[in-house]
Design an enzyme around this catalytic site. Structure first.
Site, mmCIF file in Angstrom:
data_model
loop_
_atom_site.group_PDB
_atom_site.id
_atom_site.type_symbol
_atom_site.label_atom_id
_atom_site.label_comp_id
_atom_site.label_asym_id
_atom_site.label_seq_id
_atom_site.Cartn_x
_atom_site.Cartn_y
_atom_site.Cartn_z
ATOM 1 N N ARG A 132 1.230 -1.277 0.105
ATOM 2 C CA ARG A 132 -0.362 -0.087 0.310
ATOM 3 C C ARG A 132 0.920 1.429 -0.208
ATOM 4 N NH1 ARG A 132 -4.778 -0.010 4.613
ATOM 5 N NH2 ARG A 132 -3.501 1.603 5.019
ATOM 6 N N CYS A 311 -36.035 -2.012 5.440
ATOM 7 C CA CYS A 311 -36.443 -1.044 4.142
ATOM 8 C C CYS A 311 -35.989 0.247 4.719
ATOM 9 C CB CYS A 311 -38.170 -0.773 5.132
ATOM 10 S SG CYS A 311 -39.126 -2.481 5.155
ATOM 11 N N MET A 312 -36.098 1.166 3.469
ATOM 12 C CA MET A 312 -34.769 2.705 3.356
ATOM 13 C C MET A 312 -35.509 3.130 4.999
ATOM 14 S SD MET A 312 -36.190 5.364 0.446
ATOM 15 C CE MET A 312 -35.683 4.925 -0.325
HETATM 16 C C1 LIG Z 1 -6.139 3.000 10.223
HETATM 17 C C2 LIG Z 1 -4.363 3.004 10.245
HETATM 18 C C3 LIG Z 1 -3.386 3.380 11.758
HETATM 19 C C4 LIG Z 1 -4.384 2.236 13.100
HETATM 20 O O1 LIG Z 1 -4.713 1.021 12.465
HETATM 21 P P1 LIG Z 1 -5.736 0.332 13.841
HETATM 22 O O2 LIG Z 1 -5.691 -1.062 13.185
HETATM 23 O O3 LIG Z 1 -7.090 1.003 13.805
HETATM 24 O O4 LIG Z 1 -4.966 0.258 15.225
HETATM 25 C C5 LIG Z 1 -1.934 2.924 12.194
HETATM 26 N N1 LIG Z 1 -1.470 3.183 10.777
HETATM 27 C C6 LIG Z 1 -1.886 3.358 9.737
HETATM 28 C C7 LIG Z 1 -0.232 3.314 8.622
HETATM 29 C C8 LIG Z 1 -3.135 3.388 9.405
HETATM 30 O O5 LIG Z 1 -3.700 3.013 8.063
#
Ligand SMILES: *Cc1c(COP(=O)(O)O)cnc(C)c1O
Length: 368
Positions: A132, A311-312
């Site tokens: 990522r 439902c909505m």
């Molecule tokens: C969201 C996130 C966290 C926190 O993750 P949790 O599982 O909610 O503790 C920590 N570091 C990064 C880079 C994140 O995107």
């Protein structure tokens, strides 16, 4: 008329951060408050986390960082998710630490810092296997060299990465990512950089992997009282859920056995019974996938599930033949005296993160 009521106990957030600090006594705590603090309210949650001892706050988006500064937050603050279009000047001027995932982003930060005559504090993001954000290890030396060549404009104060499977303790990817992270730290430190903070652990690793705390832990979901994994006793690590979601019962009526309930008659009353109508549906944020006997609620401590389709703007409960519930009674969707966000996640086929983000996002629509 208020159809859902979403309230947040910010004192619980303060206490949860205190608990997390106890679990990570040698590290600083960065409370992650991205996505409107997982639906709990960015500014109020950030302040509550600071009160619990969070020396850092972490956000994804630049506008979240600027909103915290505009609200008066002056502590350490890291922002990590953007491309080269990031509004670096404003962030640097606001004293926000910036993550660098690529040479392009670093270039933007360097140019902005030079323009404003300030030195930007940078955390190098390393992709240790989540694929990522972050620079791949083989591209790390070039990024570090570029940062060192611009030492009039940037100082590398941090290095960080993020785990793919921390919520599955013992998964081999955790140790593999940790090893890649340690190698990357060695590459950075070998170039003479003294890192202020090295950070890897999310909530799950904060609670289950003390060896991965480094200088700083970055819990998110646990700050809001939702345990990412159960503790050794199958418990909740002493965390308290901060969000409460309620609705109210609009109508109660007796129907005979064999009546179809809600669209498509997916539910049929198995006996003479009493039905309850709740005036909140999928347009109010109730997951449609939680119909059909899945979505849990509690009324006066008694548990029920949504009968038939969501439902909505309404759902029907089969309260049973001996029901004593009355119109106007409070219906608890999430709360200490009702279901948990995790139960809703199981009912809706998702994770509790999405449950609190969704319900929390409705706060404006349904002010308490
Ligand atoms: C969201 C996130 C966290 C926190 O993750 P949790 O599982 O909610 O503790 C920590 N570091 C990064 C880079 C994140 O995107």
């Amino acid at each position: 008329m208020t159809r859902l009521s979403i309230t947040v106990d910010h004192g619980a957030i303060t206490r949860n951060v205190e608990r997390l600090q106890e679990h990570a006594p040698t590290a600083q705590v960065m409370a992650v408050v991205k996505a409107d603090a997982y639906g709990h309210g960015l500014v109020e949650s950030g302040a509550a986390a600071r009160e619990g001892g969070a020396t850092w706050l972490g956000v994804a988006q630049p506008d979240e960082a600027l909103a915290l500064r505009a609200a008066g937050d002056t502590g350490r603050l890291l922002c990590w998710l953007y491309g080269p279009e990031l509004p670096a000047r404003g962030l640097i001027r606001a004293g926000v630490d910036l993550s660098a995932s690529s040479l392009e982003v670093l270039d933007t930060i360097v140019a902005a810092a030079r323009m404003s005559g300030e030195v930007a504090r940078v955390h190098v993001a390393i992709d240790t296997g989540l694929s990522r954000e972050g620079v791949r290890p083989e591209a790390l030396p070039a990024l570090i060299d570029a940062a060192l060549a611009a030492d009039d404009a940037v100082v590398v104060v941090g290095a960080w990465s993020h785990l793919a499977w921390a919520d599955r303790p013992g998964d081999p990817t955790i140790d593999r990512q940790a090893a890649v992270f340690r190698d990357a730290l060695a590459v950075i430190e070998a170039r003479g950089i003294a890192l202020e903070v090295r950070h890897l652990a999310n909530s799950a690793a904060t609670l289950t992997r003390p060896d991965l705390h480094f200088d700083l832990v970055r819990p998110g979901i646990a700050v809001y009282g939702l345990p990412p994994v159960p503790d050794a006793d199958g418990g909740d690590w002493g965390l308290t859920p901060a969000m409460r979601v309620t609705a109210s019962l609009a109508l109660v009526k007796d129907v005979p056995a064999g009546e179809g309930v809600s669209y498509g008659h997916e539910y049929t009353t198995p006996r003479d019974t009493r039905l309850g109508l709740v005036t909140a549906g999928y347009s109010d944020g109730i997951f449609r996938s939680a119909g059909g006997g899945r979505g849990p609620v509690a009324i006066g401590g008694r548990r029920h599930v949504i009968a038939g389709r969501v439902c909505m703007d309404q759902v029907v409960l089969d309260l049973g033949p001996d029901a004593t519930e009355r119109p106007g009674d409070e219906v608890v969707l999430i709360g200490a005296d009702g279901p948990s966000a995790r139960e809703w996640a199981e009912a809706a086929g998702t994770i509790d993160y999405e449950i609190v983000c969704r319900f929390g996002g409705l706060k404006e629509k349904h002010p308490a």
